[in-house]
Design an enzyme around this catalytic site. Structure first.
Site, mmCIF file in Angstrom:
data_model
loop_
_atom_site.group_PDB
_atom_site.id
_atom_site.type_symbol
_atom_site.label_atom_id
_atom_site.label_comp_id
_atom_site.label_asym_id
_atom_site.label_seq_id
_atom_site.Cartn_x
_atom_site.Cartn_y
_atom_site.Cartn_z
ATOM 1 N N ASP A 298 34.692 6.181 50.046
ATOM 2 C CA ASP A 298 35.840 5.697 49.275
ATOM 3 C C ASP A 298 36.820 4.900 50.131
ATOM 4 O O ASP A 298 36.685 4.831 51.361
ATOM 5 C CB ASP A 298 36.554 6.890 48.603
ATOM 6 C CG ASP A 298 36.757 8.076 49.546
ATOM 7 O OD1 ASP A 298 36.724 7.877 50.772
ATOM 8 O OD2 ASP A 298 36.925 9.201 49.051
ATOM 9 N N ASN B 225 41.370 20.513 44.730
ATOM 10 C CA ASN B 225 40.982 20.639 43.318
ATOM 11 C C ASN B 225 39.481 20.433 43.119
ATOM 12 O O ASN B 225 39.025 20.231 41.997
ATOM 13 C CB ASN B 225 41.774 19.643 42.462
ATOM 14 C CG ASN B 225 41.493 18.199 42.855
ATOM 15 O OD1 ASN B 225 40.756 17.941 43.806
ATOM 16 N ND2 ASN B 225 42.070 17.266 42.127
ATOM 17 N N HIS C 160 37.656 17.927 44.322
ATOM 18 C CA HIS C 160 37.148 16.545 44.278
ATOM 19 C C HIS C 160 36.228 16.256 45.462
ATOM 20 O O HIS C 160 36.419 16.775 46.557
ATOM 21 C CB HIS C 160 38.273 15.510 44.136
ATOM 22 C CG HIS C 160 39.095 15.261 45.356
ATOM 23 N ND1 HIS C 160 40.462 15.465 45.390
ATOM 24 C CD2 HIS C 160 38.774 14.759 46.576
ATOM 25 C CE1 HIS C 160 40.924 15.116 46.582
ATOM 26 N NE2 HIS C 160 39.918 14.692 47.313
ATOM 27 N N GLU D 294 38.040 12.914 40.898
ATOM 28 C CA GLU D 294 39.021 13.952 40.606
ATOM 29 C C GLU D 294 38.556 14.874 39.477
ATOM 30 O O GLU D 294 37.837 14.445 38.562
ATOM 31 C CB GLU D 294 40.343 13.295 40.181
ATOM 32 C CG GLU D 294 41.040 12.533 41.300
ATOM 33 C CD GLU D 294 41.780 13.438 42.283
ATOM 34 O OE1 GLU D 294 41.385 14.608 42.472
ATOM 35 O OE2 GLU D 294 42.769 12.950 42.865
HETATM 36 C C1 GLP Z 1 40.388 12.886 50.611
HETATM 37 C C2 GLP Z 1 39.009 12.235 50.678
HETATM 38 C C3 GLP Z 1 37.904 13.248 50.494
HETATM 39 C C4 GLP Z 1 38.159 14.457 51.373
HETATM 40 C C5 GLP Z 1 39.442 15.111 50.941
HETATM 41 C C6 GLP Z 1 39.761 16.385 51.718
HETATM 42 O O1 GLP Z 1 40.897 12.974 49.328
HETATM 43 N N1 GLP Z 1 38.839 11.194 49.718
HETATM 44 O O2 GLP Z 1 36.658 12.637 50.815
HETATM 45 O O3 GLP Z 1 37.089 15.363 51.274
HETATM 46 O O4 GLP Z 1 40.486 14.179 51.178
HETATM 47 O O5 GLP Z 1 40.371 16.063 52.915
HETATM 48 P P1 GLP Z 1 40.669 17.047 54.092
HETATM 49 O O6 GLP Z 1 39.396 17.172 54.851
HETATM 50 O O7 GLP Z 1 41.739 16.363 54.881
HETATM 51 O O8 GLP Z 1 41.110 18.337 53.503
#
Ligand code: GLP
Length: 246
Positions: A67, A135, A137, A142
């Site tokens: 993304d 959540n 995702h 989402e």
């Molecule tokens: C973002 C990314 C996800 C990732 C998520 C969790 O929203 N788009 O790919 O898994 O954050 O991030 P973290 O590893 O910082 O908790």
């Protein structure tokens, strides 16, 4: 789906890095689906160390990222392109031409089609690395009444914006939209490796490991549809998610 419970987050990251390194040693032209966020940073650090030590070479590896934020160019230091350069690409022997991070500016339809094509170009990813949002995702898909199969633009939820605000000067600075792989783009990888840590992820992980249900309200549960998905969590998170053996 295969659950791997480690002693610590550090051990989870070493496990993931060594799985990726073993894949590249076996298949030097491997195609990797990559993730951003805080969770994979130590995984990338270990991969960079292995590369420096001459144990693995990314010279022929191809990558495609999940993304990118809308409105940020790859030069913006909050963009996911910049994140990947900083934490991995600049530290390994990869050819930047073999890396793909979706474009967050310009025509959105064109950018989505280009991301769909990048997922399939030269074959599907051999392995997709994933983190998970609080959540549930994955990528930026989402939790919602419906999920989307292909690359698309997602409106970020308030919880996601709040969780990602730590990477920005404040929550007002976090882009509210992102381009992301859709669920089919993620699930088409030959193998999936999801790494999670922290009690904030407990509810999402509970839904993933405690039953056989799949729900759009917790997108990571779609990994149950994949025959070769490994979920790597530490003992503390496993206990918080109600795993009996943790
Ligand atoms: C973002 C990314 C996800 C990732 C998520 C969790 O929203 N788009 O790919 O898994 O954050 O991030 P973290 O590893 O910082 O908790």
């Amino acid at each position: 789906m295969n659950l791997i419970v480690t002693e610590s987050y550090a051990e989870s990251c070493l496990y993931a890095a060594h799985q990726i390194a073993a894949l590249i040693q076996q298949t030097p032209t491997a195609k990797l689906g990559l993730a951003t966020g805080g969770t994979p940073v130590p995984i990338y650090r270990e991969l960079a160390r292995l590369c420096r030590a001459g144990e693995v070479s990314f010279a022929k590896v191809r990558t495609v990222n999940l993304d990118e934020y809308c409105g940020l160019t790859g030069q913006n230091d909050q963009s996911y392109r910049h994140f990947m350069e900083k934490h991995l690409f600049s530290k390994i022997d990869i050819d930047t031409a073999n890396t793909y991070v979706a474009c967050g500016v310009g025509d959105e339809q064109t950018n989505c089609r280009a991301l769909d094509e990048a997922v399939l170009a030269g074959g599907v990813p051999d392995l997709q690395l994933l983190g998970v949002g609080t959540n549930g995702h994955i990528g930026f898909n989402e939790a919602s009444e419906t999920l989307t199969a292909h690359a698309h633009i997602e409106q970020l939820s308030a919880t996601t914006i709040a969780a990602n605000a730590r990477f920005f000067a404040g929550s007002d600075e976090v882009p509210t939209r992102a381009i992301t792989m859709g669920m089919q783009n993620i699930l088409c990888a030959r193998r999936i490796l999801l790494v999670a840590t922290g009690k904030a992820k407990a509810e999402a992980i509970r839904g993933l490991i405690q039953n056989d249900d799949v729900t759009t309200r917790n997108p990571c549960t779609f990994l149950k549809l994949h025959p070769f998905a490994d979920v790597v969590i530490d003992r503390t998170l496993a206990a918080a998610a109600g795993w009996p053996d943790a």
